[in-house]
Design an enzyme around this catalytic site. Structure first.
Site, mmCIF file in Angstrom:
data_model
loop_
_atom_site.group_PDB
_atom_site.id
_atom_site.type_symbol
_atom_site.label_atom_id
_atom_site.label_comp_id
_atom_site.label_asym_id
_atom_site.label_seq_id
_atom_site.Cartn_x
_atom_site.Cartn_y
_atom_site.Cartn_z
ATOM 1 N N SER A 153 0.834 -1.164 -0.060
ATOM 2 C CA SER A 153 0.149 0.185 -0.084
ATOM 3 C C SER A 153 0.838 1.300 -0.018
ATOM 4 C CB SER A 153 -1.037 0.128 1.140
ATOM 5 O OG SER A 153 -0.151 -0.079 2.592
ATOM 6 N N HIS A 174 -2.355 -2.971 -5.932
ATOM 7 C CA HIS A 174 -2.975 -2.468 -4.513
ATOM 8 C C HIS A 174 -4.478 -2.922 -4.676
ATOM 9 C CE1 HIS A 174 -3.682 0.411 -1.185
ATOM 10 N NE2 HIS A 174 -3.501 -0.664 -0.805
ATOM 11 N N ASN A 224 -3.639 6.317 -0.478
ATOM 12 C CA ASN A 224 -3.100 6.405 0.909
ATOM 13 C C ASN A 224 -1.955 7.820 1.024
ATOM 14 O OD1 ASN A 224 -3.840 4.199 2.484
ATOM 15 N ND2 ASN A 224 -2.416 2.945 1.230
#
Length: 413
Positions: A153, A174, A224
Site C-alpha cells: 500500500s 494494490h 494512501n
C-alpha cells in the site's frame, strides 16, 4: 584507416547483436500478450491474500495460496469456505457455483508449487525487507513470462522490482480491503516495468469487474497519499486542544456526509496499520511536514490500543466511549470540516499537478477506495475553490508552516 575499418566492423557487430536482442524481446512480449492468465499464485494467506484469491477464483481462475506459516493456510481455507456458505445462505450464490469456486482453490506451504502461475500476487506483511527476501527467492524459481505483483500500500515498487530477474514484469497491484467488495485496484508500474505488463493487468482487472487506476510510483500512490489529511489534520486539531475526537468525527459526518469520522476510521483500520502507512509516507517523502505522524496516535500504538481489534483505541469497544482526555471544543462543526476538507482537496489537487495520476483516476480512487461521498476535486469545485484557497492561505499565515502550502494546481485556474 585500418583502425577505423576495425572500429566500424565492431560497431556493426554490436548493432547486429542489439537488433537481434531487440527482436527477441519483441517476440517475447508478443507471446506474453497472447498468453491467457488463468492460474494465479497468492503469496500470503491472510485476510487480504484470501480475499484477492476469492476474486480471482470467482472469475474462473485457478488459485494456489502459498504461506510458509501452516496455521495461516488452515485459517484461510476455513475462512473461504465460511464465506461461500454465507453467500449461499443469503442467496447471493448458488451451492454449485460456490463448490466450483472452492475446487479452483488449493493451499500450500511450498513456494515451488506456485512457480508455474501466470500471475503471482504478493500480499504479506508491509515490511520492505520481508518482501524483498520473498521476491529474491521467487525470482530464481519462476517462469520468465510470469507477471509478479505486490499488493503493497505504500512501499516503492521500483525498489522492490530490483529484486527480480525480470523487473519489466513486476508491478504494484494494490487491492483494497475487503478485496471481494471494494472495486478499486491501483496499478503502479515501477521505473523498470514494461508498458505491456501494465496494460495486461489493467485489462485483467476489468475482466474481474474491478475499476483499475494507474498511479505513479510515489509514496502512498493515490489513495494512501490523498487520504492522509483526513487523519492527519484531524489529529492536529485534537493535538492542539481545539476539538475532541467525537466532536471532530461528528463534524465530518454531519457536515461532510462521511460514513465514519477520522478517529472512528483510524480505530476501524487499526493503528498498527494506519500509523505505519503515515510513517512510511512521511519518511519516503523526506519528512514533508504535510504527512507528519501524530505523537498522540503513536502513544496508542505503544500502549497496544490498536482500535476495534484490541477493543480500545480512541474509543472503548463496544461501549463507544472516548478514551482520550476530554477537550472543551472551541471550533464549530463548520470550521472543523472546512479545515480538514481544504487540506484534503489541496492534497488531491497536488497529486494531479505533480503527475501522480490523472484527475479522472484521482476522483475514482477516492470514491471507490475510501467511499468518500464524491470525488474531492469535483466536490471542491462545488464547495468553491476560492474557499479552499482562502483557508489554506489562512492556515499558512497562522502557523507559518510548509505543511499548509497551497498547491500550484490552483494557480493555473
Amino acid at each position: 584507416m585500418k583502425g577505423l575499418r576495425h572500429s566500424w566492423k565492431k560497431e556493426n557487430l554490436y548493432l547486429k547483436d542489439y537488433k537481434q536482442s531487440a527482436f527477441k524481446k519483441c517476440l517475447q512480449y508478443a507471446s506474453f500478450l497472447e498468453m491467457e492468465i488463468k492460474k494465479i499464485g497468492i503469496i500470503g494467506a491472510g485476510a487480504m491474500g484470501t480475499g484477492i484469491g476469492q476474486v480471482a477464483a470467482s472469475n474462473g481462475c485457478s488459485v494456489i495460496f502459498y504461506d510458509a506459516y501452516t496455521p495461516s493456510l488452515a485459517k484461510s481455507k476455513q475462512s473461504l469456505y465460511e464465506v461461500m456458505d454465507k453467500l449461499v445462505a443469503k442467496n447471493k450464490l448458488n451451492r454449485s457455483k460456490a463448490d466450483e469456486l472452492l475446487t479452483l482453490c488449493t493451499w500450500t506451504h511450498e513456494m515451488k508449487d506456485i512457480v508455474d502461475a501466470e500471475l503471482i500476487i504478493e500480499a504479506i506483511v508491509e515490511d520492505f525487507q520481508v518482501k524483498k527476501d520473498i521476491f529474491t527467492e521467487l525470482s530464481e524459481m519462476i517462469d520468465s513470462k510470469a507477471i509478479v505483483a505486490s499488493n503493497t500500500s505504500s512501499l516503492s515498487i521500483t525498489s522492490l522490482a530490483t529484486t527480480m530477474q525480470h523487473p519489466e514484469r513486476f508491478v504494484g497491484l494494490h487491492f483494497f480491503n475487503p478485496a471481494p467488495v471494494m472495486k478499486l485496484v491501483e496499478v503502479i508500474p515501477a521505473l523498470q516495468t514494461h508498458p505491456d505488463t501494465v496494460s495486461t493487468l489493467m485489462q485483467l482487472m476489468g475482466r474481474w469487474s474491478k475499476v483499475p487506476v494507474t498511479a505513479h510510483n510515489t509514496p502512498g500512490f493515490i489513495v494512501n497519499r490523498v487520504a492522509r489529511p483526513f487523519y492527519g489534520e484531524a489529529l492536529r486539531i485534537y493535538d492542539e486542544g481545539l476539538a475532541g475526537c467525537s466532536d471532530i468525527d461528528k463534524a465530518m459526518k454531519v457536515i461532510g456526509g462521511f460514513n465514519m469520522g477520522p478517529f472512528e476510521l483510524m480505530d476501524f483500520i487499526g493503528h498498527d496499520v494506519n500509523f505505519r502507512v503515515t510513517e512510511s509516507v512521511y519518511n519516503s517523502m523526506f519528512q514533508d511536514p504535510r504527512y507528519k505522524p501524530s505523537l498522540t496516535q503513536k502513544s496508542l500504538l505503544d500502549a497496544g490500543w490498536l482500535g476495534r481489534k484490541s477493543k480500545k483505541g480512541f474509543y472503548n469497544y463496544p461501549e463507544g466511549t472516548e478514551t482520550m482526555r476530554p477537550i472543551d471544543t472551541s471550533m464549530s462543526d463548520e470550521d472543523i470540516f472546512n479545515r480538514i476538507f481544504s487540506m484534503m482537496v489541496n492534497e488531491a489537487a497536488d497529486a494531479v499537478y505533480m503527475g501522480i495520476c490523472t484527475e479522472e483516476d484521482a476522483e475514482k480512487a477516492m470514491q471507490l477506495g475510501t467511499n468518500y461521498p464524491k470525488g474531492l476535486l469535483e466536490w471542491g469545485r462545488e464547495y468553491g475553490y476560492e474557499r479552499i484557497v482562502q483557508e489554506m492561505e489562512r492556515l499558512r499565515g497562522v502557523y507559518q508552516e510548509d505543511r499548509y502550502r497551497l498547491s500550484p494546481y490552483f494557480k493555473r485556474l
